[in-house]
Design a protein around this motif. Structure first.
Motif, PDB file in Angstrom:
ATOM      1  N   LYS A  94     -26.000  -2.226   3.962  1.00  0.00           N
ATOM      2  CA  LYS A  94     -25.879  -3.249   4.994  1.00  0.00           C
ATOM      3  C   LYS A  94     -25.765  -4.669   4.426  1.00  0.00           C
ATOM      4  O   LYS A  94     -25.032  -5.512   4.956  1.00  0.00           O
ATOM      5  CB  LYS A  94     -27.094  -3.141   5.908  1.00  0.00           C
ATOM      6  N   ALA A  95     -26.485  -4.935   3.348  1.00  0.00           N
ATOM      7  CA  ALA A  95     -26.616  -6.309   2.850  1.00  0.00           C
ATOM      8  C   ALA A  95     -25.292  -6.985   2.512  1.00  0.00           C
ATOM      9  O   ALA A  95     -25.067  -8.134   2.920  1.00  0.00           O
ATOM     10  CB  ALA A  95     -27.560  -6.335   1.648  1.00  0.00           C
ATOM     11  N   PRO A  96     -24.366  -6.337   1.770  1.00  0.00           N
ATOM     12  CA  PRO A  96     -23.125  -7.040   1.409  1.00  0.00           C
ATOM     13  C   PRO A  96     -22.308  -7.476   2.618  1.00  0.00           C
ATOM     14  O   PRO A  96     -21.646  -8.524   2.568  1.00  0.00           O
ATOM     15  CB  PRO A  96     -22.365  -5.993   0.582  1.00  0.00           C
ATOM     16  N   ILE A  97     -22.358  -6.694   3.685  1.00  0.00           N
ATOM     17  CA  ILE A  97     -21.612  -7.034   4.898  1.00  0.00           C
ATOM     18  C   ILE A  97     -22.359  -8.092   5.697  1.00  0.00           C
ATOM     19  O   ILE A  97     -21.773  -9.082   6.153  1.00  0.00           O
ATOM     20  CB  ILE A  97     -21.361  -5.766   5.741  1.00  0.00           C
ATOM     21  N   LYS A  98     -23.652  -7.907   5.865  1.00  0.00           N
ATOM     22  CA  LYS A  98     -24.419  -8.844   6.685  1.00  0.00           C
ATOM     23  C   LYS A  98     -24.460 -10.238   6.067  1.00  0.00           C
ATOM     24  O   LYS A  98     -24.447 -11.252   6.795  1.00  0.00           O
ATOM     25  CB  LYS A  98     -25.836  -8.323   6.897  1.00  0.00           C
ATOM     26  N   GLU A  99     -24.507 -10.322   4.750  1.00  0.00           N
ATOM     27  CA  GLU A  99     -24.563 -11.632   4.108  1.00  0.00           C
ATOM     28  C   GLU A  99     -23.356 -12.471   4.472  1.00  0.00           C
ATOM     29  O   GLU A  99     -23.472 -13.669   4.787  1.00  0.00           O
ATOM     30  CB  GLU A  99     -24.658 -11.460   2.593  1.00  0.00           C
ATOM     31  N   ARG A 100     -22.158 -11.863   4.462  1.00  0.00           N
ATOM     32  CA  ARG A 100     -20.938 -12.592   4.816  1.00  0.00           C
ATOM     33  C   ARG A 100     -20.911 -12.913   6.305  1.00  0.00           C
ATOM     34  O   ARG A 100     -20.545 -14.020   6.708  1.00  0.00           O
ATOM     35  CB  ARG A 100     -19.710 -11.769   4.429  1.00  0.00           C
ATOM     36  N   VAL A 101     -21.261 -11.929   7.128  1.00  0.00           N
ATOM     37  CA  VAL A 101     -21.274 -12.146   8.576  1.00  0.00           C
ATOM     38  C   VAL A 101     -22.268 -13.245   8.930  1.00  0.00           C
ATOM     39  O   VAL A 101     -21.971 -14.151   9.721  1.00  0.00           O
ATOM     40  CB  VAL A 101     -21.617 -10.843   9.325  1.00  0.00           C
ATOM     41  N   TYR A 102     -23.439 -13.185   8.345  1.00  0.00           N
ATOM     42  CA  TYR A 102     -24.474 -14.191   8.615  1.00  0.00           C
ATOM     43  C   TYR A 102     -23.969 -15.581   8.268  1.00  0.00           C
ATOM     44  O   TYR A 102     -24.119 -16.536   9.052  1.00  0.00           O
ATOM     45  CB  TYR A 102     -25.736 -13.867   7.812  1.00  0.00           C
ATOM     46  N   ASP A 103     -23.373 -15.710   7.091  1.00  0.00           N
ATOM     47  CA  ASP A 103     -22.918 -17.017   6.626  1.00  0.00           C
ATOM     48  C   ASP A 103     -21.890 -17.615   7.580  1.00  0.00           C
ATOM     49  O   ASP A 103     -21.978 -18.788   7.964  1.00  0.00           O
ATOM     50  CB  ASP A 103     -22.327 -16.878   5.222  1.00  0.00           C
ATOM     51  N   GLU A 104     -20.912 -16.800   8.014  1.00  0.00           N
ATOM     52  CA  GLU A 104     -19.840 -17.312   8.872  1.00  0.00           C
ATOM     53  C   GLU A 104     -20.309 -17.550  10.302  1.00  0.00           C
ATOM     54  O   GLU A 104     -20.031 -18.585  10.902  1.00  0.00           O
ATOM     55  CB  GLU A 104     -18.651 -16.343   8.853  1.00  0.00           C
ATOM     56  N   VAL A 105     -21.029 -16.584  10.869  1.00  0.00           N
ATOM     57  CA  VAL A 105     -21.442 -16.683  12.274  1.00  0.00           C
ATOM     58  C   VAL A 105     -22.519 -17.751  12.438  1.00  0.00           C
ATOM     59  O   VAL A 105     -22.503 -18.519  13.412  1.00  0.00           O
ATOM     60  CB  VAL A 105     -21.919 -15.312  12.804  1.00  0.00           C
ATOM     61  N   PHE A 106     -23.443 -17.822  11.491  1.00  0.00           N
ATOM     62  CA  PHE A 106     -24.498 -18.842  11.589  1.00  0.00           C
ATOM     63  C   PHE A 106     -23.888 -20.244  11.541  1.00  0.00           C
ATOM     64  O   PHE A 106     -24.299 -21.138  12.294  1.00  0.00           O
ATOM     65  CB  PHE A 106     -25.501 -18.661  10.445  1.00  0.00           C
ATOM     66  N   GLU A 124     -27.168 -11.340  17.647  1.00  0.00           N
ATOM     67  CA  GLU A 124     -25.712 -11.356  17.572  1.00  0.00           C
ATOM     68  C   GLU A 124     -25.240 -10.919  16.187  1.00  0.00           C
ATOM     69  O   GLU A 124     -24.346 -10.072  16.060  1.00  0.00           O
ATOM     70  CB  GLU A 124     -25.198 -12.756  17.884  1.00  0.00           C
ATOM     71  N   ILE A 125     -25.818 -11.494  15.144  1.00  0.00           N
ATOM     72  CA  ILE A 125     -25.405 -11.174  13.774  1.00  0.00           C
ATOM     73  C   ILE A 125     -25.682  -9.717  13.446  1.00  0.00           C
ATOM     74  O   ILE A 125     -24.870  -9.041  12.801  1.00  0.00           O
ATOM     75  CB  ILE A 125     -26.107 -12.118  12.775  1.00  0.00           C
ATOM     76  N   GLU A 126     -26.824  -9.200  13.894  1.00  0.00           N
ATOM     77  CA  GLU A 126     -27.134  -7.783  13.678  1.00  0.00           C
ATOM     78  C   GLU A 126     -26.085  -6.893  14.328  1.00  0.00           C
ATOM     79  O   GLU A 126     -25.640  -5.899  13.742  1.00  0.00           O
ATOM     80  CB  GLU A 126     -28.516  -7.461  14.253  1.00  0.00           C
ATOM     81  N   ARG A 127     -25.677  -7.229  15.550  1.00  0.00           N
ATOM     82  CA  ARG A 127     -24.700  -6.378  16.247  1.00  0.00           C
ATOM     83  C   ARG A 127     -23.330  -6.450  15.585  1.00  0.00           C
ATOM     84  O   ARG A 127     -22.677  -5.419  15.404  1.00  0.00           O
ATOM     85  CB  ARG A 127     -24.600  -6.753  17.724  1.00  0.00           C
ATOM     86  N   TYR A 128     -22.891  -7.638  15.199  1.00  0.00           N
ATOM     87  CA  TYR A 128     -21.586  -7.747  14.540  1.00  0.00           C
ATOM     88  C   TYR A 128     -21.579  -6.982  13.216  1.00  0.00           C
ATOM     89  O   TYR A 128     -20.604  -6.312  12.872  1.00  0.00           O
ATOM     90  CB  TYR A 128     -21.220  -9.214  14.306  1.00  0.00           C
ATOM     91  N   THR A 129     -22.668  -7.068  12.479  1.00  0.00           N
ATOM     92  CA  THR A 129     -22.788  -6.309  11.226  1.00  0.00           C
ATOM     93  C   THR A 129     -22.715  -4.809  11.508  1.00  0.00           C
ATOM     94  O   THR A 129     -22.007  -4.066  10.809  1.00  0.00           O
ATOM     95  CB  THR A 129     -24.111  -6.648  10.514  1.00  0.00           C
ATOM     96  N   PHE A 130     -23.435  -4.367  12.521  1.00  0.00           N
ATOM     97  CA  PHE A 130     -23.450  -2.953  12.885  1.00  0.00           C
ATOM     98  C   PHE A 130     -22.052  -2.505  13.313  1.00  0.00           C
ATOM     99  O   PHE A 130     -21.614  -1.396  12.967  1.00  0.00           O
ATOM    100  CB  PHE A 130     -24.464  -2.738  14.007  1.00  0.00           C
ATOM    101  N   GLU A 131     -21.336  -3.357  14.045  1.00  0.00           N
ATOM    102  CA  GLU A 131     -19.983  -3.007  14.494  1.00  0.00           C
ATOM    103  C   GLU A 131     -19.044  -2.813  13.313  1.00  0.00           C
ATOM    104  O   GLU A 131     -18.272  -1.832  13.273  1.00  0.00           O
ATOM    105  CB  GLU A 131     -19.446  -4.107  15.421  1.00  0.00           C
ATOM    106  N   LEU A 132     -19.089  -3.712  12.351  1.00  0.00           N
ATOM    107  CA  LEU A 132     -18.223  -3.582  11.179  1.00  0.00           C
ATOM    108  C   LEU A 132     -18.541  -2.305  10.405  1.00  0.00           C
ATOM    109  O   LEU A 132     -17.640  -1.593   9.959  1.00  0.00           O
ATOM    110  CB  LEU A 132     -18.380  -4.806  10.271  1.00  0.00           C
ATOM    111  N   ILE A 133     -19.820  -2.007  10.269  1.00  0.00           N
ATOM    112  CA  ILE A 133     -20.214  -0.789   9.557  1.00  0.00           C
ATOM    113  C   ILE A 133     -19.748   0.447  10.317  1.00  0.00           C
ATOM    114  O   ILE A 133     -19.243   1.417   9.717  1.00  0.00           O
ATOM    115  CB  ILE A 133     -21.740  -0.769   9.341  1.00  0.00           C
ATOM    116  N   LEU A 134     -19.892   0.433  11.631  1.00  0.00           N
ATOM    117  CA  LEU A 134     -19.446   1.575  12.436  1.00  0.00           C
ATOM    118  C   LEU A 134     -17.975   1.886  12.211  1.00  0.00           C
ATOM    119  O   LEU A 134     -17.564   3.058  12.184  1.00  0.00           O
ATOM    120  CB  LEU A 134     -19.677   1.289  13.925  1.00  0.00           C
TER     121      LEU A 134
END
Length: 503
Positions: A94-106, A124-134
């Motif tokens: 999860k971390a490599p994806i969430k780090e980028r999503v967090y940086d941009e969305v935040f 919001e960031i958790e859901r977007y990360t989960f969506e990309l992983i899905l």
């Protein structure tokens, strides 16, 4: 000769039955944002539904977070023999994806929506990360996806292939979730509106939904205007055999039941929301009429000290025993004469279901959900919420009238055995699966053309701070539907209705 004529017919029927069984076999994905153990079983009660569906010949794969919440993984299991279970799985860190999503969305929220509370941003960031992983899993190979929480439902809906129907299993209102309720303290706050949006979007981001009670279905209709046909009322079940076996065991740690003493058990826990004070007030009144009872209060909570003091104040120390947390409720139930549920409920309480199957007399609060499972005078007695006088009268009625207590025990057991079977639960869900498959097959065109994007940057509705076309990120551009965008505009509309800061 006559017997030989019948043999081909028998073989033909057998072949037809075999073919029918193959046709109705469904390949299902159970998906949840929550944690699943590495054995590939969802937490109870849905592990029981998984087991029942697999026994009916369906394949049930499971997707969710690893217990450490650092990976999302999908587990598929098949049997190669009566004792052998083969597990196969895929895992995405999860971390490599969430780090980028967090940086941009935040950064986007800081610039355009600074009033939005960090708690909402995190969700919001958790859901977007989960969506990309899905999107990295092959969701298109399933006949149906069955989600078990609101976040997973919206996430799957936004990324799944259009030809796969989605069923949402709603366990209850998000605002009643203790973690959410602790955070959302004002009904007028942006947090409250956001949670209401989560409720609504989950209810509408599916082809069909299951709700556990008629009460919740009515709430959906009145608050969120969900059409009647969009949700089906299917309550959970329980596995009878191990429960009935457990009734035969002695409680541990041991609990003494004295001869001639009637045991009243209260299982919701120890806090003022569980109706504990209502029960103690009722017992104080009952003590003036009868002295041959002992109340076991099962569970624990932050108010234990206050309740102990309240027992002393009401002179109930000889009539109330606080048992604390117990893992042997069925064994306690076997020694119980009356089960009391003194507070409103938002779902069918499992201890009450078990009390009915065990054939125990029940006195319960008359909330809408409880009235769906306990019929006054037939399978139990009801009292008005918070009315300790009426509760004491109901308890006295059972203690003074053994014939009534016996009637209620027998009726309750019959009702429980007929109503709470896990096999019945699975059969109702299975019928819904097949109905959804038939409807979706008619509604959806055969085949599905998928547009691809030139760049992963096109997944975002705002200019990115960093390039995301390296390290495999372009795979998301090819896997996600053409309509997919971050942020989710349905939620963005709620977040832009106000610029007032939440505390």
């Amino acid at each position: 000769m006559q017997g030989n004529l019948h043999k081909p017919k028998k073989q033909q029927i057998s072949a037809e039955e075999s073919k029918r069984k193959q046709v109705i076999r469904v390949k299902i994905l159970f998906a949840t944002y929550g944690q699943i153990p590495q054995a590939g079983k969802l937490p109870s009660p849905f592990s029981l539904l998984q087991k029942e569906l697999e026994q009916r010949g369906h394949q049930v794969d499971v997707l969710g977070h690893h217990p450490d919440m650092q990976r999302v993984y999908l587990i598929s299991q098949t049997r190669s023999g009566p004792w052998t279970l083969n597990l196969q799985g895929q895992s995405v860190p999860k971390a490599p994806i969430k780090e980028r999503v967090y940086d941009e969305v935040f950064r986007y929220y800081q610039k355009y929506l600074p009033h939005v509370h960090p708690w909402i941003r995190w969700r919001e960031i958790e859901r977007y990360t989960f969506e990309l992983i899905l999107s990295l899993f092959d969701l298109g190979k399933y006949d149906l996806i069955h989600t078990h929480d609101a976040l997973a439902t919206r996430a799957v809906w936004r990324v799944k292939p259009a030809h796969v129907p989605l069923l949402y299993q709603c366990g209850g209102l998000l605002r009643h979730d203790p973690a959410v309720a602790a955070e959302v303290t004002s009904p007028d706050s942006l947090k409250a509106r956001y949670v209401a949006c989560e409720e609504y979007m989950a209810a509408t981001s599916c082809d069909q939904a299951i709700v556990p009670s008629a009460w919740l279905k009515k709430v959906w209709q009145e608050e969120f205007f969900i059409p009647d046909g969009h949700s089906a009322v299917i309550h959970r079940g329980m596995e009878f055999a191990p429960f009935l076996q457990w009734l035969q065991y002695e409680p541990y740690p041991p609990v003494e039941k004295k001869k001639g003493v009637q045991i009243i058990a209260c299982p919701p826990g120890l806090d003022f929301q569980s109706g504990s004070t209502t029960l103690l007030d009722a017992l104080a009144r009952l003590k003036q009429q009868r002295d041959d009872f002992l109340c076991w209060m099962v569970g624990d909570g932050p108010w234990r000290g206050e309740l102990e003091a309240y027992c002393r104040e009401k002179d109930l120390t000889r009539h109330v025993l606080l048992l604390g947390e117990r893992t042997d409720w069925p064994s306690l139930l076997a020694k119980t004469d009356i089960v009391v549920w003194p507070a409103p409920a938002v779902d069918f309480p499992l201890p009450l279901m078990e009390a009915q199957v065990a054939g125990t007399a029940i006195v319960a609060c008359d909330s809408s959900v409880i009235q769906e499972m306990v019929r006054h005078g037939e399978t139990g007695l009801l009292f008005e919420a918070g009315n300790s006088l009426e509760l004491s009268e109901r308890l006295l009625q059972l203690l003074d009238t053994p014939e009534l207590a016996s009637h209620l025990r027998n009726s309750s057991k019959t009702y429980g055995m007929n109503e709470w079977s896990s096999a019945k639960w699975a059969e109702q869900v299975e019928q819904l699966y097949l109905q959804m498959k038939r409807k979706h097959r008619v509604a959806a065109p055969a085949g599905e053309k998928k547009k691809s994007r030139d760049s992963v940057a096109q997944l975002f509705a705002f200019r990115l701070r960093h390039r995301l076309d390296e390290g495999g990120w372009n795979e998301f551009a090819h896997r996600l539907p053409a309509s997919y965008l971050v942020p989710d505009f349905d939620f963005l509309r709620v977040l832009t209705e106000t610029n007032q800061f939440d505390e």
